[in-house]
Design an enzyme around this catalytic site. Structure first.
Site, PDB file in Angstrom:
ATOM      1  N   LYS A 111       0.863  -1.193   0.000  1.00 20.99           N
ATOM      2  CA  LYS A 111       0.000   0.000   0.000  1.00 20.99           C
ATOM      3  C   LYS A 111       0.886   1.223   0.000  1.00 20.99           C
ATOM      4  O   LYS A 111       2.009   1.184   0.526  1.00 20.99           O
ATOM      5  CB  LYS A 111      -0.882   0.022   1.253  1.00 20.99           C
ATOM      6  CG  LYS A 111      -2.184   0.787   1.067  1.00 20.99           C
ATOM      7  CD  LYS A 111      -3.159  -0.063   0.287  1.00 20.99           C
ATOM      8  CE  LYS A 111      -4.574   0.420   0.349  1.00 20.99           C
ATOM      9  NZ  LYS A 111      -5.484  -0.662  -0.045  1.00 20.99           N
TER      10      LYS A 111
HETATM   11  N1  GLU Z   1      -7.155  -0.110  -3.102  1.00 25.79           N
HETATM   12  C1  GLU Z   1      -7.914  -1.258  -3.450  1.00 25.79           C
HETATM   13  C2  GLU Z   1      -7.963  -2.247  -2.293  1.00 25.79           C
HETATM   14  O1  GLU Z   1      -7.822  -1.855  -1.166  1.00 25.79           O
HETATM   15  C3  GLU Z   1      -7.477  -1.886  -4.769  1.00 25.79           C
HETATM   16  C4  GLU Z   1      -6.063  -2.387  -4.804  1.00 25.79           C
HETATM   17  C5  GLU Z   1      -5.632  -2.862  -6.177  1.00 25.79           C
HETATM   18  O2  GLU Z   1      -6.450  -2.898  -7.083  1.00 25.79           O
HETATM   19  O3  GLU Z   1      -4.460  -3.191  -6.304  1.00 25.79           O
HETATM   20  O4  GLU Z   1      -8.219  -3.400  -2.463  1.00 25.79           O
END
Ligand code: GLU
Length: 422
Positions: A111
């Protein structure tokens, strides 16, 4: 369980660790493998100097945490938020590891976060910030290394600038470095809707298991961003009544039903729901406690707490957000026994599943129809639901713990089998 002192110390990181430990206990994981699987692998902290429109230079702190890189390239979104912390990003990266593993994606978990109030920025400032962030972390990411995506506060346009910056860095068009891009730049059809579509798919599936029909379903959605609004549209189309929505400015409640398209048009034109007249104004906190069939927290972490958990009046919680329920609130919900909960790592997995499809399409430069994307998405969601429900029965544990057991077990097994180098 006591937290060992780490740079990630924070209530939300502790929440993710407590959840992990509960699942690791069920798996009987030994201490060495437990710590190796639980703690984030590595992180990068950068400071971004950005020229503002008035000529001043402002600097912003930013992070990228790679929690797990043992099962494939790290994967996870980038959050732009004024309150984001390293500990929060680490918790979100940990949840990405379990989510990708649970649904069977060949990715680890990551993240990113930038401490910024993007709402106050001009388009030009936002572009310079987005590009500078990627420039600073360019050697830390890549289609085979770590693949970012949108999260709270970022969108398709931001992904486009980021992909362009990375492509300039490597010297050629390289769309597989990032997902959630505009379709014109290698984005996947259906990615924009995917997370909300998945939340609605699970909600419908669990309501059907409970014998509750669309016409008898009322829905409250906390958070009306990409995830919440797409979930609202999909549940509305199914025949459920959306009786509450909210954003950072407050909530709207209408027991006769809210016109979701009208609310979306208002939010797009006014940049928030502030002043929307489609119902009575409430606070976000009040909204969570209103009677409804489905309560879908689709914004930030830690909104369902030990204070409001005893007062919830819903039949089903659908976690569109990551980490919306505290560890203590989970215990209360379990003891109550009258609320079914679809945990975040399962409920909002549709987003990263279609991100995986986007990455696959980029790698092969062969693009799929929206029908194909949704058909494959629904198959993966159904498989994940079946395995979570089976594990829940097997261990007689909560649905969250059963989802985490599945997600964690695969990562731990991969680490154990890879061994240590040297
Ligand atoms: N931010 C989204 C999540 O928390 C998508 C992450 C992604 O598509 O890599 O799952």
């Amino acid at each position: 369980m006591a937290l060992t002192n780490t740079i990630y110390n924070s209530p939300v990181f502790q929440q993710a660790c407590d959840q992990f430990d509960q699942a690791a206990d069920i798996l009987g994981m030994d201490q060495g493998l437990r710590e190796r699987t639980k703690q984030p692998r590595r992180c990068l902290i950068v400071r971004l100097p950005v020229r503002m429109d008035d000529g001043r230079i402002e600097t912003f702190e930013a992070y990228r945490v790679q929690h797990n890189i043992s099962t494939g390239p790290a994967k996870g979104g980038i959050r732009f938020h004024h309150d984001v912390t390293l500990g929060e990003v680490a918790a979100l990266a940990m949840w990405m590891s379990w989510k990708c593993s649970l649904v069977g994606l060949p990715f680890g978990g990551a993240k990113g976060g930038v401490v910024v109030n993007a709402r106050d920025m001009s388009t030009g400032e936002l572009e310079r910030l987005s590009r500078r962030y990627i420039q600073e972390i360019a050697t830390f990411i890549g289609p085979n290394l770590d693949i970012p995506a949108p999260d709270v506060g970022t969108n398709e346009q931001v992904m486009a600038w980021m992909m362009d910056t990375y492509s300039n860095h490597v010297g050629h068009y390289d769309p597989g470095v990032i997902t959630g891009k505009p379709v014109a730049l290698g984005g996947s059809l259906g990615r924009r809707e995917a997370t909300g579509e998945g939340v609605a798919w699970f909600t419908k599936a669990y309501l059907t298991d409970l014998g509750i029909k669309p016409a008898d379903t009322t829905v409250i959605i906390q958070g009306f961003g990409n995830v919440g609004s797409e979930a609202a549209l999909a549940l509305d189309a199914w025949g459920a009544k959306i009786i509450g929505i909210s954003d950072f400015t407050g909530a709207i409640h209408n027991s006769k039903g809210i016109n979701v398209r009208d609310a979306l048009a208002y939010a797009a034109a006014n940049k928030s729901l502030d002043g929307y007249k489609g119902g009575d104004a409430l606070t976000n906190e009040q909204l969570l406690e209103q009677p409804c069939t489905v309560l879908a927290p689709c914004a930030l972490e830690r909104v369902i707490t030990e204070q409001n958990a005893p007062k919830l009046k819903c039949r089903l919680i659908a976690e569109g957000a990551n980490g919306p329920t505290t560890y203590e609130a989970d215990r209360i919900i379990e003891q109550r026994g009258d609320i079914e909960l679809i945990p975040d790592v399962l409920c909002n997995s549709g987003g990263v599943i279609v991100s995986y499809f986007e990455w696959l399409q980029n790698q092969s430069a062969y693009y799929w129809s929206k029908e194909e994307v949704f058909e494959k998405l629904h198959k993966m969601l159904a498989k994940a639901k079946a395995s979570v429900d089976e594990t829940k029965k097997k261990f007689n544990c909560s649905r969250r713990t059963s989802a985490l057991v599945l997600g964690i077990a695969r990562v731990a097994e991969a680490k154990a089998k890879r061994g240590l180098f040297p």
